[in-house]
Write a protein that holds these residues in place. Structure first.
Motif, mmCIF file in Angstrom:
data_model
loop_
_atom_site.group_PDB
_atom_site.id
_atom_site.type_symbol
_atom_site.label_atom_id
_atom_site.label_comp_id
_atom_site.label_asym_id
_atom_site.label_seq_id
_atom_site.Cartn_x
_atom_site.Cartn_y
_atom_site.Cartn_z
ATOM 1 N N SER A 141 26.273 90.659 16.432
ATOM 2 C CA SER A 141 26.254 91.347 17.728
ATOM 3 C C SER A 141 27.340 90.914 18.702
ATOM 4 N N GLY A 142 28.320 90.124 18.261
ATOM 5 C CA GLY A 142 29.293 89.590 19.211
ATOM 6 C C GLY A 142 30.638 90.279 19.253
ATOM 7 N N ALA A 143 30.857 91.321 18.462
ATOM 8 C CA ALA A 143 32.172 91.982 18.422
ATOM 9 C C ALA A 143 32.491 92.638 19.760
ATOM 10 N N GLN A 144 33.755 92.534 20.153
ATOM 11 C CA GLN A 144 34.221 93.094 21.419
ATOM 12 C C GLN A 144 35.334 94.104 21.168
ATOM 13 N N THR A 198 34.026 86.330 16.460
ATOM 14 C CA THR A 198 33.057 86.840 17.440
ATOM 15 C C THR A 198 31.839 87.469 16.783
ATOM 16 N N ALA A 199 31.984 87.945 15.545
ATOM 17 C CA ALA A 199 30.872 88.519 14.783
ATOM 18 C C ALA A 199 31.212 88.398 13.301
ATOM 19 N N SER A 218 26.632 95.352 17.751
ATOM 20 C CA SER A 218 27.551 95.008 18.836
ATOM 21 C C SER A 218 27.775 96.163 19.806
#
Length: 302
Positions: A141-144, A198-199, A218
């Protein structure tokens, strides 16, 4: 059978009490445990005429270990539950045990316990515990937006090997071997975590399917570039003979247990990782700007 499975096996220092009691006791230096489980069922996930018991044992461990390293952790302990018919030859269970311990030992981990039951077909269920080593877990869930998307490990090899087995082709033993025993890039998972991923996710169902899960978690879209996913020449050769699309194997074949992750746009990718696209606003997975029209990957109930 249990005595045969554990006799002479070496446990890692994290195992305080191994098989032989009602439960095992393991050391947890980090104070947190990463846990995952997977099941393999004869006829659905493997065939004994296509894979040896030793290969099945190694594969069962590999797919679980890949789940742990995709969190940025390291596998330390495995619990193995085995169901088999009463007339299963001891040679089969011994070979399964050897395969399980072979893969577990390569990780420096241990088999700390499990269960054994009679069943109508061979079933292997493995639960794995992992250590984060003081780091935060890398979630899906951390992708930006703006992140780069990268992969580590092989893509499409297992799917190509499965196609060769189905076609009863003996031309591609290396691809068949990749299907029988996956080789996850174990060390690339913790390395990605240290590099600021990040993910991250294990590619177990297929690249499109698993990046789709990551994108949903994400709240982003994933854009892939076909030229950065150029299939290995061995895949192209097999596809030409078997009447398949090598890129389709790369995008939807999941049992290589590669890793896919997102990194900040300006981050240097750690060794073993290669960029294949970027994260964008929106939803879904696109290839060269188009939504993927083919099968996204494995579906458990299809």
């Amino acid at each position: 059978m249990i005595d045969r499975a554990v006799a002479g096996r070496v446990q890692p220092s994290s195992t305080l009490l191994g098989p032989g009691d009602d439960a095992a006791v393991v050391r947890v230096p980090d104070g947190r445990v990463v846990a995952s489980t997977d099941m393999l069922v004869q006829g659905r996930h493997f065939r004994l005429d296509w894979s040896s018991p030793e290969q099945i044992g190694r594969k069962a461990v590999a797919q679980n270990g890949a789940d742990i390293v995709s969190m940025g952790a390291w596998p330390t302990s495995f619990l193995v539950a085995l169901g088999c018919p009463a007339d299963t030859p001891v040679a089969v269970t011994d070979a399964l045990t050897d395969g399980i311990w072979s893969e577990v030992s390569e990780l420096g981990a241990g088999v700390i316990g499990g269960d054994m039951v009679q069943s109508e077909q061979l079933v292997i269920s493995i639960t794995v515990l992992g250590d984060l080593g003081g780091h935060e877990p890398v979630l899906r869930s951390g992708a930006q937006v703006g992140d780069q998307v990268a992969v580590a490990g092989r893509l499409g090899f297992s799917a190509a090997g499965l196609a060769a087995l189905r076609a009863e082709s003996a031309e591609f033993p290396e691809l068949v071997a990749a299907h029988q025993v996956p080789t996850p890039p174990y060390r690339c998972g913790p390395a990605a975590a240290r590099a600021g991923a990040t993910a991250m996710t294990d590619v177990s169902d297929g690249l499109v399917a698993d990046l789709g899960h990551l994108g949903v978690a994400s709240g982003v879209a994933v854009e892939l570039h076909a030229d950065l996913l150029d299939p290995d020449p061995r895949l192209r050769a097999a596809a030409a003979v078997l009447g398949a699309d090598a890129l389709d194997w790369v995008l939807t074949g999941g049992e290589d247990h590669a890793l896919a992750a997102t990194f900040p746009a300006d981050a240097a990718l750690p060794a073993g990782w290669a960029r294949i696209g970027e994260v964008r606003a929106g939803s879904g997975v696109r290839v060269d700007g188009c939504s993927w029209a083919g099968d996204g990957g494995w579906q458990s109930f299809s």
